[in-house]
Scaffold this motif. Structure first.
Motif, mmCIF file in Angstrom:
data_model
loop_
_atom_site.group_PDB
_atom_site.id
_atom_site.type_symbol
_atom_site.label_atom_id
_atom_site.label_comp_id
_atom_site.label_asym_id
_atom_site.label_seq_id
_atom_site.Cartn_x
_atom_site.Cartn_y
_atom_site.Cartn_z
ATOM 1 N N ALA A 181 -44.842 -23.131 10.487
ATOM 2 C CA ALA A 181 -43.781 -24.042 10.025
ATOM 3 C C ALA A 181 -42.656 -24.035 11.052
ATOM 4 N N ALA A 182 -41.760 -24.994 10.912
ATOM 5 C CA ALA A 182 -40.583 -25.033 11.783
ATOM 6 C C ALA A 182 -39.761 -23.746 11.574
ATOM 7 N N ARG A 183 -39.070 -23.373 12.622
ATOM 8 C CA ARG A 183 -38.230 -22.168 12.544
ATOM 9 C C ARG A 183 -37.278 -22.248 11.342
ATOM 10 N N SER A 184 -36.727 -23.442 11.104
ATOM 11 C CA SER A 184 -35.736 -23.587 10.026
ATOM 12 C C SER A 184 -36.374 -23.515 8.637
ATOM 13 N N TYR A 185 -37.711 -23.703 8.553
ATOM 14 C CA TYR A 185 -38.368 -23.689 7.239
ATOM 15 C C TYR A 185 -39.132 -22.392 6.993
ATOM 16 N N PHE A 186 -39.427 -21.658 8.055
ATOM 17 C CA PHE A 186 -40.293 -20.489 7.922
ATOM 18 C C PHE A 186 -39.811 -19.477 6.871
ATOM 19 N N PRO A 187 -38.488 -19.181 6.810
ATOM 20 C CA PRO A 187 -38.051 -18.198 5.796
ATOM 21 C C PRO A 187 -38.359 -18.639 4.364
ATOM 22 N N SER A 188 -38.592 -19.944 4.142
ATOM 23 C CA SER A 188 -38.943 -20.410 2.795
ATOM 24 C C SER A 188 -40.398 -20.107 2.441
ATOM 25 N N ILE A 189 -41.213 -19.783 3.448
ATOM 26 C CA ILE A 189 -42.634 -19.571 3.141
ATOM 27 C C ILE A 189 -43.125 -18.158 3.422
ATOM 28 N N CYS A 190 -42.272 -17.320 4.030
ATOM 29 C CA CYS A 190 -42.720 -15.948 4.339
ATOM 30 C C CYS A 190 -41.508 -15.051 4.510
ATOM 31 N N SER A 191 -41.591 -13.840 3.895
ATOM 32 C CA SER A 191 -40.469 -12.907 4.064
ATOM 33 C C SER A 191 -40.886 -11.607 4.740
ATOM 34 N N THR A 192 -42.180 -11.391 4.955
ATOM 35 C CA THR A 192 -42.631 -10.099 5.490
ATOM 36 C C THR A 192 -42.704 -10.061 7.013
ATOM 37 N N HIS A 193 -42.641 -11.205 7.641
ATOM 38 C CA HIS A 193 -42.445 -11.233 9.090
ATOM 39 C C HIS A 193 -41.660 -12.495 9.430
ATOM 40 N N THR A 194 -41.218 -12.564 10.671
ATOM 41 C CA THR A 194 -40.326 -13.667 11.049
ATOM 42 C C THR A 194 -41.040 -14.689 11.934
ATOM 43 N N TRP A 195 -40.434 -15.858 11.982
ATOM 44 C CA TRP A 195 -40.925 -16.914 12.887
ATOM 45 C C TRP A 195 -40.870 -16.396 14.321
ATOM 46 N N GLU A 196 -39.824 -15.630 14.621
ATOM 47 C CA GLU A 196 -39.642 -15.150 15.998
ATOM 48 C C GLU A 196 -40.785 -14.206 16.386
ATOM 49 N N GLU A 197 -41.261 -13.395 15.419
ATOM 50 C CA GLU A 197 -42.393 -12.515 15.732
ATOM 51 C C GLU A 197 -43.636 -13.353 16.067
ATOM 52 N N ARG A 198 -43.831 -14.427 15.314
ATOM 53 C CA ARG A 198 -44.977 -15.302 15.591
ATOM 54 C C ARG A 198 -44.812 -15.940 16.979
ATOM 55 N N HIS A 199 -43.613 -16.400 17.240
ATOM 56 C CA HIS A 199 -43.327 -17.055 18.520
ATOM 57 C C HIS A 199 -43.571 -16.083 19.679
ATOM 58 N N ASP A 200 -43.149 -14.823 19.513
ATOM 59 C CA ASP A 200 -43.337 -13.822 20.573
ATOM 60 C C ASP A 200 -44.816 -13.652 20.900
ATOM 61 N N THR A 201 -45.656 -13.593 19.861
ATOM 62 C CA THR A 201 -47.100 -13.428 20.115
ATOM 63 C C THR A 201 -47.646 -14.650 20.841
ATOM 64 N N CYS A 202 -47.189 -15.831 20.452
ATOM 65 C CA CYS A 202 -47.650 -17.051 21.141
ATOM 66 C C CYS A 202 -47.319 -16.987 22.632
ATOM 67 N N ARG A 203 -46.157 -16.498 22.955
ATOM 68 C CA ARG A 203 -45.765 -16.414 24.370
ATOM 69 C C ARG A 203 -46.629 -15.384 25.115
ATOM 70 N N LEU A 204 -46.889 -14.249 24.425
ATOM 71 C CA LEU A 204 -47.708 -13.194 25.041
ATOM 72 C C LEU A 204 -49.086 -13.707 25.435
ATOM 73 N N VAL A 205 -49.660 -14.538 24.563
ATOM 74 C CA VAL A 205 -51.015 -15.050 24.780
ATOM 75 C C VAL A 205 -51.121 -15.741 26.138
ATOM 76 N N GLY A 206 -50.146 -16.589 26.413
ATOM 77 C CA GLY A 206 -50.152 -17.287 27.703
ATOM 78 C C GLY A 206 -49.908 -16.330 28.856
ATOM 79 N N GLU A 207 -49.032 -15.356 28.636
ATOM 80 C CA GLU A 207 -48.684 -14.436 29.722
ATOM 81 C C GLU A 207 -49.875 -13.606 30.199
ATOM 82 N N VAL A 208 -50.813 -13.295 29.273
ATOM 83 C CA VAL A 208 -51.966 -12.473 29.688
ATOM 84 C C VAL A 208 -53.153 -13.334 30.111
#
Ligand code: SF4
Length: 330
Positions: A173-200
């Motif tokens: 979901a969009a960063r602004s909507y993500f807290p409405s659908i999940c509280s156990t991890h953050t949008w930023e954590e998801r975003h970080d993994t997405c960036r890592l994927v490209g880096e490796v």
């Protein structure tokens, strides 16, 4: 109110390699009335043909470990937080996994994605996945993808070294909507993994789910956040409200809105592999072919993680009827 020539002007600009679509233009696309959907489809289809040709990449996905997930994503029947009728399953037997992959290859899939319902992999899961990937590489010529949740840098590097071609991790979901659908991890954590994927050095597959109650502006926000990550593949999932989850009462997205969403994602990400994914049979109903004409150039065939898809023969016949050959997008 957009001018009558809005879509013509936008299409001509994108086809001529001019400036990419702006946020406001994309929002105007999302807000187009149903009467403009045929013109939107024509525009998105022309962009798709110019950028990637008529081919359609087929992927099969397999849930290798189902349910009992620690996270509380409100759309997901695999969360242990909800009273879903889904029965948890441990890591799949290797022989069963290889059989499923051979079946996928036989119907024309070129990508095979191993999906686990976890926040992220622990050491045991990494071992199991690496063994599964080695077995798939030895027994099929499929390109192997994985979806194992949030990764550390070391885990991402290990998966890349094992020959994982593409890693799926949706922003959902969009960063602004993500807290409405999940509280156990953050949008930023998801975003970080997405960036890592490209880096490796793995290809990134990242998309989201639409129809969860987000505004049109937030849907456009998600498309632009994805575009900024530059994923090779973008799965567009449509909410299929699962019993027992907090979103079980959400109304289904109307089929034409789903078609419009595919076109929107195509115009925002002209070069990506856009794949209508979970929920497409339920939401698009008789408009499956319009979804393909609206800019999609990939499909998941067979079943989804927790829901059944339609028969692969139906999809293959639809693609043949549309004049869209099956093949990889390299
Ligand atoms: S979406 Fe993924 S992380 Fe969230 S509950 Fe479902 S399996 Fe777990």
């Amino acid at each position: 109110m957009v001018p009558p020539s809005f879509l013509d002007d936008l299409g001509q600009r994108l086809l001529a390699g001019g400036d990419p679509i702006t946020f406001d233009e994309a929002l105007a696309v999302a807000e187009l009335p149903e009467s403009d959907v045929p013109a939107l489809i024509a525009c998105a289809h022309r962009v798709r043909l110019q950028r990637s040709g008529p081919g359609v990449e087929l992927e099969s996905i397999l849930s290798a470990k189902t349910g009992a997930c620690s996270e509380d994503c409100s759309f997901c029947s695999q969360s242990r937080h909800w009273r879903s009728p889904l029965r948890p399953e441990p890591f799949i037997d290797l022989e069963e996994l290889v059989d499923a992959a051979r079946g996928a290859e036989a119907i024309g899939s070129t990508e095979f994605c191993i999906v686990l319902a976890v926040r992220g992999p622990d050491d045991r899961i990494m071992e199991q996945v690496l063994a599964a990937v080695a077995a798939l590489h030895a027994s099929t010529s499929l390109r192997v993808a994985c979806s194992l949740g949030i990764l550390t840098g070391q885990q991402a590097a290990t998966l890349a070294a094992a020959g994982i071609h593409r890693y799926n991790h949706n922003l959902e979901a969009a960063r602004s909507y993500f807290p409405s659908i999940c509280s156990t991890h953050t949008w930023e954590e998801r975003h970080d993994t997405c960036r890592l994927v490209g880096e490796v050095g793995m290809e990134l597959c990242s998309g989201g789910i639409v129809g969860m109650g987000e505004s049109l502006r937030q849907r456009v926000e998600l498309a632009f956040e994805l575009a900024e990550l530059g994923p090779r593949e973008v799965p567009v999932n449509f909410l299929n409200p699962r019993p027992g989850t907090p979103l079980q009462e959400r109304p289904l997205m109307p089929p034409l809105e789903a078609v419009k969403t595919i076109a929107l994602f195509r115009l925002v990400m002209p070069d990506a592999v856009i794949r209508p994914a979970g929920g497409r049979e339920l939401i698009l109903r008789d408009l499956q072919a319009l979804g393909m004409l609206a800019g999609a150039n990939a499909l998941i065939v067979g079943n989804y993680l927790t829901t059944l898809g339609r028969a692969p023969e139906d999809d293959l016949r639809m693609l043949a009827d549309l004049g869209m050959p099956v093949g990889r997008h390299d």
